[in-house]
Design a protein around this motif. Structure first.
Motif, PDB file in Angstrom:
ATOM      1  N   PHE A 245       1.439   6.527  -7.067  1.00  0.00           N
ATOM      2  CA  PHE A 245       0.362   7.345  -7.599  1.00  0.00           C
ATOM      3  C   PHE A 245       0.535   8.821  -7.222  1.00  0.00           C
ATOM      4  O   PHE A 245       0.109   9.704  -7.975  1.00  0.00           O
ATOM      5  N   THR A 246       1.150   9.083  -6.091  1.00  0.00           N
ATOM      6  CA  THR A 246       1.424  10.479  -5.727  1.00  0.00           C
ATOM      7  C   THR A 246       2.429  11.087  -6.695  1.00  0.00           C
ATOM      8  O   THR A 246       2.318  12.264  -7.091  1.00  0.00           O
ATOM      9  N   ARG A 247       3.381  10.282  -7.100  1.00  0.00           N
ATOM     10  CA  ARG A 247       4.368  10.762  -8.068  1.00  0.00           C
ATOM     11  C   ARG A 247       3.726  11.041  -9.426  1.00  0.00           C
ATOM     12  O   ARG A 247       4.070  12.002 -10.109  1.00  0.00           O
ATOM     13  N   LEU A 248       2.739  10.188  -9.803  1.00  0.00           N
ATOM     14  CA  LEU A 248       2.088  10.349 -11.093  1.00  0.00           C
ATOM     15  C   LEU A 248       1.031  11.446 -11.087  1.00  0.00           C
ATOM     16  O   LEU A 248       0.938  12.237 -12.042  1.00  0.00           O
ATOM     17  N   LEU A 249       0.201  11.507 -10.016  1.00  0.00           N
ATOM     18  CA  LEU A 249      -0.971  12.386 -10.016  1.00  0.00           C
ATOM     19  C   LEU A 249      -0.954  13.456  -8.942  1.00  0.00           C
ATOM     20  O   LEU A 249      -1.925  14.216  -8.817  1.00  0.00           O
ATOM     21  N   GLY A 250       0.080  13.479  -8.148  1.00  0.00           N
ATOM     22  CA  GLY A 250       0.114  14.454  -7.074  1.00  0.00           C
ATOM     23  C   GLY A 250      -0.686  13.969  -5.868  1.00  0.00           C
ATOM     24  O   GLY A 250      -0.874  12.762  -5.648  1.00  0.00           O
TER      25      GLY A 250
ATOM     26  N   THR B  88       0.830  -1.208   0.000  1.00  0.00           N
ATOM     27  CA  THR B  88       0.000   0.000   0.000  1.00  0.00           C
ATOM     28  C   THR B  88       0.863   1.257   0.000  1.00  0.00           C
ATOM     29  O   THR B  88       0.570   2.244  -0.695  1.00  0.00           O
ATOM     30  N   SER B  89       1.933   1.227   0.775  1.00  0.00           N
ATOM     31  CA  SER B  89       2.827   2.393   0.842  1.00  0.00           C
ATOM     32  C   SER B  89       3.493   2.647  -0.514  1.00  0.00           C
ATOM     33  O   SER B  89       3.571   3.802  -0.983  1.00  0.00           O
ATOM     34  N   LEU B  90       3.969   1.580  -1.166  1.00  0.00           N
ATOM     35  CA  LEU B  90       4.603   1.753  -2.476  1.00  0.00           C
ATOM     36  C   LEU B  90       3.599   2.247  -3.513  1.00  0.00           C
ATOM     37  O   LEU B  90       3.926   3.107  -4.353  1.00  0.00           O
TER      38      LEU B  90
ATOM     39  N   ALA C 272      -4.883   5.521  -5.100  1.00  0.00           N
ATOM     40  CA  ALA C 272      -4.055   4.405  -4.639  1.00  0.00           C
ATOM     41  C   ALA C 272      -4.823   3.541  -3.640  1.00  0.00           C
ATOM     42  O   ALA C 272      -4.750   2.304  -3.670  1.00  0.00           O
ATOM     43  N   THR C 273      -5.590   4.175  -2.745  1.00  0.00           N
ATOM     44  CA  THR C 273      -6.404   3.429  -1.766  1.00  0.00           C
ATOM     45  C   THR C 273      -7.437   2.568  -2.479  1.00  0.00           C
ATOM     46  O   THR C 273      -7.633   1.392  -2.153  1.00  0.00           O
ATOM     47  N   LEU C 274      -8.102   3.153  -3.492  1.00  0.00           N
ATOM     48  CA  LEU C 274      -9.127   2.415  -4.230  1.00  0.00           C
ATOM     49  C   LEU C 274      -8.521   1.246  -4.996  1.00  0.00           C
ATOM     50  O   LEU C 274      -9.040   0.119  -4.955  1.00  0.00           O
ATOM     51  N   VAL C 275      -7.422   1.476  -5.686  1.00  0.00           N
ATOM     52  CA  VAL C 275      -6.787   0.425  -6.483  1.00  0.00           C
ATOM     53  C   VAL C 275      -6.295  -0.716  -5.604  1.00  0.00           C
ATOM     54  O   VAL C 275      -6.516  -1.901  -5.895  1.00  0.00           O
ATOM     55  N   MET C 276      -5.626  -0.372  -4.492  1.00  0.00           N
ATOM     56  CA  MET C 276      -5.094  -1.410  -3.610  1.00  0.00           C
ATOM     57  C   MET C 276      -6.212  -2.204  -2.932  1.00  0.00           C
ATOM     58  O   MET C 276      -6.087  -3.409  -2.705  1.00  0.00           O
TER      59      MET C 276
END
Length: 435
Positions: free
Chosen positions: A91-96, A84-86, A103-107
């Motif tokens: 996603f923060t790097r890609l979308l801010g 989850t952390s990775l 990321a929460t939804l995908v994981m």
């Protein structure tokens, strides 16, 4: 100007690969937990006896379920949190900052489908096979996490102790007997196990929990021989009886001095006449004590399992039951115990008896008051308690707290009980109707 770092670079793909690997590990831990806890120890033992090393290791690590579950959950949580952390960082790097929610939804979707539902479904479907396959790896993980798990177990026990809860790490959640009984009842309710098969197995399992007092023939129904009778009359009584063994008393029925076997008596009398060339009237000189076997007395608190073993060890089938004061209560045979497993055993010498449960047109059942609650529940599957009484008449007397008269009606445990016949203080016949 500083050079612009590309978003999709080697670190991006390494992170993707790491997340994928962590999801595989999460699926492994989830499936292993389900497989090892759902696997039947009986089936694992059968596989181990056939040479399966994995099944043998699975049996070893499931001896301590608390340590097993602690180690698996520790590994599962580590890989899930790291994955989850990775994913969040990626996603923060890609979308801010908006990438955190995505990321929460995908994981959640990935973990739910591929790391929880999918491996656990497979593990439940192939519990023993999966348990044997993962056991060697899980055993290593348990060894690696042993110090941390021991600390966690200690902390958990301390917290539970504060709330007054004590845990026993060596206790099993379900006893073997309860597990077998539950599986049989479930199989019967689903139509997979026949009622007769269920009753036989449960009857064998229940022997150690039941005493001879519950199934013995009461002394009021015992056929006895008076030692003071003439030998010819004794022979006649033995020949007329449906039983091959009869207790012999002297002066009073409580004073049992021996047990006569009809075959032994007939053989001894035949030899007495043949050797002495005596007439039949000379049998009055025959000593009945010469063929009477020594009586075998047992306490009424003996459990059926121990008594069956004792019968087999002593190579005898007949015992007299006495209470704590030494007074005769009844008798029990090996056949009585076997009937608790296989059901009623009859032969050509047993008299024809009417149905002990007679259904009536109005929905009631006419039942002998001396019928045991266990036999009644076997025949009808009624849910009646047998803790306070052995017979259906005893249950009525216990619940009524009195000796009821003919015609009295009681309702308890979801049934209507009407006293149909009574002799002295004994309830002879009852009419029972489910409410």
């Amino acid at each position: 100007m500083e050079p612009i770092t590309p978003i999709i670079d080697n670190a991006f793909w390494i992170t993707i690969a790491g997340i994928f690997l962590l999801l595989v590990l999460s699926a492994f831990f989830s499936g292993s937990e389900t497989a090892l806890t759902a696997a039947s120890r009986g089936k694992l033992r059968a596989q181990a006896d056939k040479g399966s090393h994995g099944a043998e290791q699975a049996l070893a690590i499931t001896e301590d379920n608390e340590r097993l579950i602690g180690s698996v959950l520790l590994g599962n949580n580590l890989v899930n949190i790291l994955a989850t952390s990775l994913t969040t960082a990626l996603f923060t790097r890609l979308l801010g900052e908006s990438g955190v929610a995505l990321a929460t939804l995908v994981m959640t979707v990935l973990v739910l489908i591929f790391a929880e539902v999918l491996p656990k479904t497979y593990a439940i479907t192939n519990a023993e096979t999966a348990a044997a396959r993962v056991a060697p790896v899980i055993r290593i993980i348990i060894g690696v996490f042993a110090p941390i798990v021991s600390l966690v177990r200690w902390l958990v026990r301390r917290v539970l102790h504060v709330f007054g809860v004590e845990t026993d790490p060596d206790s099993h959640i379900l006893a073997v007997r309860e597990e077998i009984a539950g599986a049989l009842n479930l199989g019967h309710s689903e139509g997979l196990v026949q009622k007769e098969d269920r009753d036989r197995i449960l009857g064998a399992l229940d022997l150690s929990d039941r005493t001879v007092e519950e199934i013995m023939l009461h002394r009021s129904d015992i056929e006895m021989i008076d030692a003071n009778l003439p030998p010819l009359e004794i022979l006649n009584k033995c020949l007329e009886s449906n039983h091959t063994r009869l207790p012999v008393f002297k002066d009073e029925p409580e004073n049992i001095i021996g047990v006569i076997h009809a075959k032994d008596l007939a053989r001894a009398m035949y030899q007495f006449i043949s050797l002495s060339d005596a007439r039949l009237s000379e049998l009055n000189k025959f000593d009945i004590n010469a063929v009477a076997m020594e009586p075998y007395f047992i306490p009424d608190t003996t459990n059926l399992d121990d008594q069956m073993r004792e019968f087999l060890r002593r190579r005898t089938h007949f015992a007299l039951v006495v209470d704590e004061y030494g007074s005769l209560e009844g008798l029990i045979t090996l056949e009585d115990i076997l009937e608790e497993i296989v059901g009623e055993i009859t032969d050509e010498f047993d008299p024809d008896q009417p149905d002990i449960i007679q259904p009536q047109d109005d929905g009631t059942y006419v039942i002998d008051g001396a019928m045991t609650l266990r036999d009644l529940k076997r025949a009808t599957e009624w849910n009646l308690p047998d803790d306070e009484a052995n017979t259906i008449a005893g249950l009525v007397i216990h619940e009524a707290q009195m000796i009821p008269t003919v015609g009295q009606v009681f309702s308890f445990h979801g049934f209507r009980f009407e006293v149909a016949k009574r002799e002295a203080n004994r309830i002879i016949e009852l009419r029972i109707k489910p409410l």
